[in-house]
Design a protein around this motif. Sequence first.
Motif, short mmCIF file in Angstrom:
data_model
loop_
_atom_site.label_atom_id
_atom_site.label_comp_id
_atom_site.label_asym_id
_atom_site.label_seq_id
_atom_site.Cartn_x
_atom_site.Cartn_y
_atom_site.Cartn_z
N ILE A 215 56.59 10.12 49.35
CA ILE A 215 55.87 10.71 49.43
C ILE A 215 55.31 11.03 48.01
N PRO A 216 55.76 10.78 47.10
CA PRO A 216 56.01 10.66 45.60
C PRO A 216 54.71 12.21 45.05
N HIS A 217 53.72 12.25 46.24
CA HIS A 217 52.44 13.09 45.30
C HIS A 217 52.78 14.68 46.03
N ILE A 218 53.66 14.44 46.50
CA ILE A 218 54.24 15.39 47.27
C ILE A 218 55.30 16.32 46.76
N SER A 219 56.40 15.32 45.87
CA SER A 219 56.96 15.94 44.98
C SER A 219 56.16 16.11 43.66
N ALA A 220 55.25 15.48 43.11
CA ALA A 220 54.61 16.43 41.97
C ALA A 220 53.68 16.65 42.77
N MET A 221 53.39 17.18 43.67
CA MET A 221 52.42 18.77 43.41
C MET A 221 53.60 19.94 43.62
N PHE A 222 54.60 19.28 43.95
CA PHE A 222 55.54 20.59 44.16
C PHE A 222 56.08 21.04 43.11
N TYR A 223 56.08 20.06 41.90
CA TYR A 223 57.38 20.20 40.61
C TYR A 223 55.77 21.08 40.01
N ASP A 224 55.15 20.51 40.32
CA ASP A 224 52.82 21.11 39.78
C ASP A 224 53.26 23.04 39.69
N ALA A 225 53.27 22.55 41.37
CA ALA A 225 53.65 24.70 41.89
C ALA A 225 54.52 25.00 41.41
N LEU A 226 55.32 24.94 41.07
CA LEU A 226 56.84 25.57 40.67
C LEU A 226 56.61 25.76 39.20
N LEU A 227 56.32 24.83 37.98
CA LEU A 227 55.95 25.36 37.34
C LEU A 227 55.04 26.06 36.48
N ASN A 228 53.72 26.09 37.72
CA ASN A 228 52.63 27.07 37.38
C ASN A 228 52.86 28.26 38.37
N HIS A 229 53.30 28.43 39.21
CA HIS A 229 53.76 29.39 39.90
C HIS A 229 52.54 29.57 40.42
N ASN A 230 52.35 28.55 41.19
CA ASN A 230 51.33 28.42 42.46
C ASN A 230 52.21 29.05 44.27
N GLU A 231 52.14 30.13 43.60
CA GLU A 231 53.50 30.57 45.07
C GLU A 231 52.93 30.36 46.42
N ALA A 232 51.55 30.47 46.33
CA ALA A 232 50.80 29.83 48.08
C ALA A 232 50.76 28.68 48.06
N LEU A 233 50.76 27.75 47.58
CA LEU A 233 50.45 25.92 47.96
C LEU A 233 52.42 26.01 48.12
N LEU A 234 52.90 26.59 46.40
CA LEU A 234 54.83 26.15 47.33
C LEU A 234 55.50 26.72 48.33
N HIS A 235 54.98 28.01 48.57
CA HIS A 235 55.12 28.73 50.35
C HIS A 235 54.20 27.18 51.26
N GLU A 236 53.75 26.58 51.29
CA GLU A 236 52.81 25.58 52.49
C GLU A 236 53.88 24.77 51.94
N LEU A 237 53.97 24.05 51.50
CA LEU A 237 54.70 22.51 50.84
C LEU A 237 56.14 22.53 51.76
N TYR A 238 56.76 24.13 51.89
CA TYR A 238 58.75 24.11 52.15
C TYR A 238 58.23 24.36 53.49
N ILE A 239 56.56 25.30 54.42
CA ILE A 239 56.67 25.40 55.72
C ILE A 239 56.57 24.07 56.00
N ASP A 240 55.54 22.84 55.89
CA ASP A 240 55.12 22.08 56.61
C ASP A 240 55.95 20.76 56.13
N VAL A 241 56.16 20.81 55.06
CA VAL A 241 56.90 19.17 54.30
C VAL A 241 58.27 19.35 54.39
N ILE A 242 58.57 20.30 53.34
CA ILE A 242 59.52 20.10 52.76
C ILE A 242 60.98 20.60 53.29
#
Length: 310
Positions: A215-242
């Motif tokens: 699921i490389p698109h999840i990795s890319a989404m995570f990396y982009d959210a982390l670098l851009n301080h998108n805390e809401a998306l990071l939280h969802e990715l952690y809870i639902d997938v990671i």
Amino acid sequence: MTELRKSPSGILGFPVAPMNQQGKLDAQALEANIEFLIEEGLSSIFIACGSGEFHALSHSEYKTMVEVAVATAKGRVPVYTGVGGNISHALELTELSAKLGAEGYLILPPYLIEPEQQGLYEYVSAIVESTDLNAIVYQRDNCVLTLETLQRLLVHPQLVGLKDGLGNMELNIELTQTIGDRLDWLSGMPMAEVTFPAFVNLGFKSYSSAISNYIPHISAMFYDALLNHNEALLHELYIDVILPINRIRKQRKGYAVSLIKAGMEIVGLPVGTTVRTPLTPVEKDHYEKLEAIIKRAFDKFPKPKGDRSQ
């Protein structure tokens, strides 16, 4: 330092070693795995490393994997190899990597023994001095370098990076703040997305992602959210997938490899779930749980239009 003397940055691709039901290396499946990672935007290919079952490869299989990686990459991304084990074997692999056209290699820990720092210095030095390829040392298990040892190794211009799989943040702060940008800093922690936020603030710009194999698109989404301080998306990715995948990974030793193959099979990549002993395949219950998580990942976090389909 020239531009050549830089390690890859971003999300690093670590292909598996696809095997058929008889346990033989499947070169065509490996080519498909590598092509998938490159098309999905991973910055590099690290072939025949931990996820590639380095510990279980014959010399001829190793050679085949490197040849396939270099031929498939076609210069689009750098190819790094895994080298390690006993010193004679490691030196054979660095020579072979140079001959086959790799740009560099990752130095894996030596086997069985618990060396002193002087022994580690001599081990790493001998490998790094053997070719002009870029070298990255893997900080984990029985290859943990102190600040003083790493500083001694900096005389070698071939040494371009340190990949940390230990997670000793006190040591990481000492290394990164003292050595700075003379080295590139890569995270190689298990399920690296779980801990990478702590590494970013220390200057780590790269990490190896197990889930990027399926699921490389999840990795890319995570990396982009982390670098851009998108805390809401990071939280969802952690809870639902990671975090759910990480909970499965921790259930059995060896899942760091076999769970990747299970995920790749679930998304339809031609890899199969065969792993070599002493690794064991993913249990049915864990496989089904992973399947449900991956489905949820695609449903809630669909790939952007134009990306390669599932």
